[in-house]
Structures are given as C-alpha cells and as structure tokens.
Design a protein around this motif. Structure first.
Motif, short mmCIF file in Angstrom:
data_model
loop_
_atom_site.label_atom_id
_atom_site.label_comp_id
_atom_site.label_asym_id
_atom_site.label_seq_id
_atom_site.Cartn_x
_atom_site.Cartn_y
_atom_site.Cartn_z
N SER A 90 0.84 -1.20 0.00
CA SER A 90 0.00 0.00 0.00
C SER A 90 0.87 1.24 0.00
O SER A 90 2.04 1.20 0.39
CB SER A 90 -0.90 0.02 1.24
N ILE A 91 0.30 2.34 -0.44
CA ILE A 91 0.95 3.65 -0.38
C ILE A 91 0.03 4.57 0.43
O ILE A 91 -1.17 4.63 0.16
CB ILE A 91 1.20 4.23 -1.79
N LEU A 92 0.59 5.26 1.41
CA LEU A 92 -0.16 6.19 2.26
C LEU A 92 0.16 7.62 1.88
O LEU A 92 1.30 7.93 1.52
CB LEU A 92 0.21 5.99 3.73
N LEU A 93 -0.82 8.49 1.99
CA LEU A 93 -0.61 9.93 1.89
C LEU A 93 -1.22 10.54 3.13
O LEU A 93 -2.36 10.23 3.49
CB LEU A 93 -1.27 10.52 0.64
N LEU A 94 -0.45 11.38 3.81
CA LEU A 94 -0.99 11.96 5.04
C LEU A 94 -0.63 13.42 5.20
O LEU A 94 0.34 13.90 4.64
CB LEU A 94 -0.54 11.16 6.27
N ARG A 95 -1.48 14.08 5.94
CA ARG A 95 -1.26 15.45 6.37
C ARG A 95 -0.79 15.34 7.81
O ARG A 95 -1.33 14.56 8.59
CB ARG A 95 -2.57 16.24 6.26
N ALA A 96 0.21 16.10 8.19
CA ALA A 96 0.81 15.97 9.51
C ALA A 96 0.62 17.24 10.32
O ALA A 96 0.59 18.34 9.78
CB ALA A 96 2.29 15.65 9.40
N GLY A 97 0.47 17.07 11.62
CA GLY A 97 0.46 18.20 12.53
C GLY A 97 -0.91 18.52 13.11
O GLY A 97 -1.93 18.37 12.46
N GLU A 98 -0.89 18.95 14.34
CA GLU A 98 -2.13 19.31 15.04
C GLU A 98 -2.75 20.57 14.46
O GLU A 98 -3.96 20.66 14.31
CB GLU A 98 -1.84 19.50 16.53
N SER A 99 -1.93 21.54 14.09
CA SER A 99 -2.46 22.80 13.57
C SER A 99 -3.16 22.61 12.22
O SER A 99 -4.08 23.36 11.89
CB SER A 99 -1.34 23.83 13.43
N ASP A 100 -2.75 21.60 11.45
CA ASP A 100 -3.38 21.32 10.16
C ASP A 100 -4.45 20.23 10.25
O ASP A 100 -4.93 19.76 9.22
CB ASP A 100 -2.32 20.90 9.14
N GLN A 101 -4.79 19.82 11.47
CA GLN A 101 -5.78 18.75 11.68
C GLN A 101 -5.38 17.49 10.92
O GLN A 101 -6.17 16.91 10.19
CB GLN A 101 -7.18 19.22 11.27
N GLY A 102 -4.13 17.07 11.13
CA GLY A 102 -3.60 15.91 10.42
C GLY A 102 -3.34 14.75 11.35
O GLY A 102 -4.10 14.49 12.28
N VAL A 103 -2.25 14.05 11.10
CA VAL A 103 -1.82 12.93 11.91
C VAL A 103 -0.79 13.44 12.91
O VAL A 103 0.13 14.17 12.54
CB VAL A 103 -1.21 11.82 11.02
N VAL A 104 -0.95 13.08 14.18
CA VAL A 104 -0.04 13.54 15.22
C VAL A 104 0.54 12.33 15.96
O VAL A 104 -0.09 11.28 16.05
CB VAL A 104 -0.74 14.48 16.24
N GLY A 105 1.74 12.51 16.49
CA GLY A 105 2.38 11.48 17.30
C GLY A 105 2.01 11.64 18.76
O GLY A 105 1.87 12.76 19.26
N LEU A 106 1.84 10.53 19.43
CA LEU A 106 1.48 10.53 20.84
C LEU A 106 2.56 9.84 21.65
O LEU A 106 3.07 8.79 21.27
CB LEU A 106 0.14 9.80 21.06
N HIS A 107 2.92 10.44 22.78
CA HIS A 107 3.88 9.84 23.69
C HIS A 107 3.16 9.40 24.95
O HIS A 107 2.22 10.04 25.40
CB HIS A 107 4.96 10.86 24.09
N GLN A 108 3.63 8.29 25.53
CA GLN A 108 3.08 7.83 26.79
C GLN A 108 4.02 8.27 27.90
O GLN A 108 5.18 7.88 27.92
CB GLN A 108 2.92 6.31 26.78
N ALA A 109 3.52 9.08 28.81
CA ALA A 109 4.35 9.59 29.91
C ALA A 109 4.21 8.69 31.13
O ALA A 109 3.21 8.01 31.31
CB ALA A 109 3.94 11.01 30.25
N GLY A 110 5.23 8.72 31.98
CA GLY A 110 5.17 8.02 33.25
C GLY A 110 5.43 6.53 33.18
O GLY A 110 4.97 5.77 34.04
#
Length: 172
Positions: A90-110
């Motif tokens: 498959s080939i993916l196309l994505l928009r990135a970033g919270e300001s652009d309402q795209g895909v964002v990375g999440l970190h687990q703290a603690g």
C-alpha cells in the motif's frame, strides 16, 4: 479513505487520486521501497519521470511537490513463497500536525525506567567481561485527527515490468 489502483502497478493517476483526497496541505507519501520503484517504472513508461530532491541528506522522489518517503514497515503481501519480488503493498498519503488537523504522534508519559518522554531503559545484566546490556523501549503511537488527513492506495503491484522491446512506436 481507501482507494484501489487502476491497473495494479501504481500510476501517476493513482497518486493524483490520493492527492485529491488529502488536498489540504499533504505532508508526504509513505511507500515501501519496492512500491517506489514500481511507481518510477510506471512514470518512465509514460514519459513523466518524477523529480528527485534531497531530504535530510538522502535523495527522495517528489510527486506534485510532495515527497515520497520510503518505509519498509508497510506490509508486503507476497503471492508466492518462492518469488518475493511478486506481491502487493500500500501507499499512504498523510497530512501531519495538530495545527493542520492531520496525523499527530502521541507519547506515553510516566512509564517505568523513563529517561526521556516515552523512552525507557532497563538493565538486562552484565556479561563475563563486565559489559552492561540495556533494553531500550520507545512507546509511541499516532492519532488521525480528521477523516481527510489520511488516504491509502491499496493493492499496489510491485512486480510488474514493461517489455520495452515489444513497445509499439508512437505515430507522430
């Protein structure tokens, strides 16, 4: 948003269709290196070679100004065990970033043994020479903020090659 290829191999029209789905500030394509090679073959066959640029010190292809980033983590479904060059991905196309309402990375703290956000280090032991071994684990996930932030081109054939010897010449 999912679409399928028109003819099996990824064509410029297929990637244009992805761009039509993620049309607001697309960040990049993600594709298996074999899918990128198949796309390059199709572009060469059609006489529209993609532009190459340097991104972070490595050459990458651009399609309509959007980089095609190689990622060998995308699944390669093989049709036969004996021939690994045949198969689909498959080939993916994505928009990135919270300001652009795209895909964002999440970190687990603690997390236990955390040395940086989402990164833990655990001592696994010492060998006979006194060398310490550590297990490093990075906990990371992503979230898609809107439906039009991600599109996927499915059933991308990577094993199709053109027969240039039997190509009929174009009439001028």
């Amino acid at each position: 948003m999912r679409i399928s290829t028109r003819y099996g191999a990824p064509t410029p029209d297929d990637l244009d269709e992805l761009l039509a789905l993620v049309w607001k500030k697309p960040a990049f394509f993600l594709a298996h290196p074999k899918a990128i090679a198949a796309f390059e073959r199709e572009c060469t066959w059609r006489g529209v070679p993609p532009v190459t640029t340097t991104l972070l010190g490595s050459p990458v292809l651009l399609w309509r100004g959007v980089p095609i980033i190689p990622c060998d983590k995308l699944e390669m479904k093989s049709r036969s065990q004996s021939n690994q060059s045949l198969g689909t991905t498959s080939i993916l196309l994505l928009r990135a970033g919270e300001s652009d309402q795209g895909v964002v990375g999440l970190h687990q703290a603690g997390i236990p043994g955390e040395i940086m956000p989402s990164l833990s280090a655990r001592l696994m032991g010492l060998d006979s020479l006194g060398v310490a071994s550590y297990l490093l684990t990075l906990y990371f996930s992503c979230a898609v903020l809107t439906d039009d932030a991600l599109a996927i081109l499915e059933n991308v054939e990577v094993g199709y090659y053109h027969d240039y010897d039997n190509r009929t010449p174009k009439v001028k």
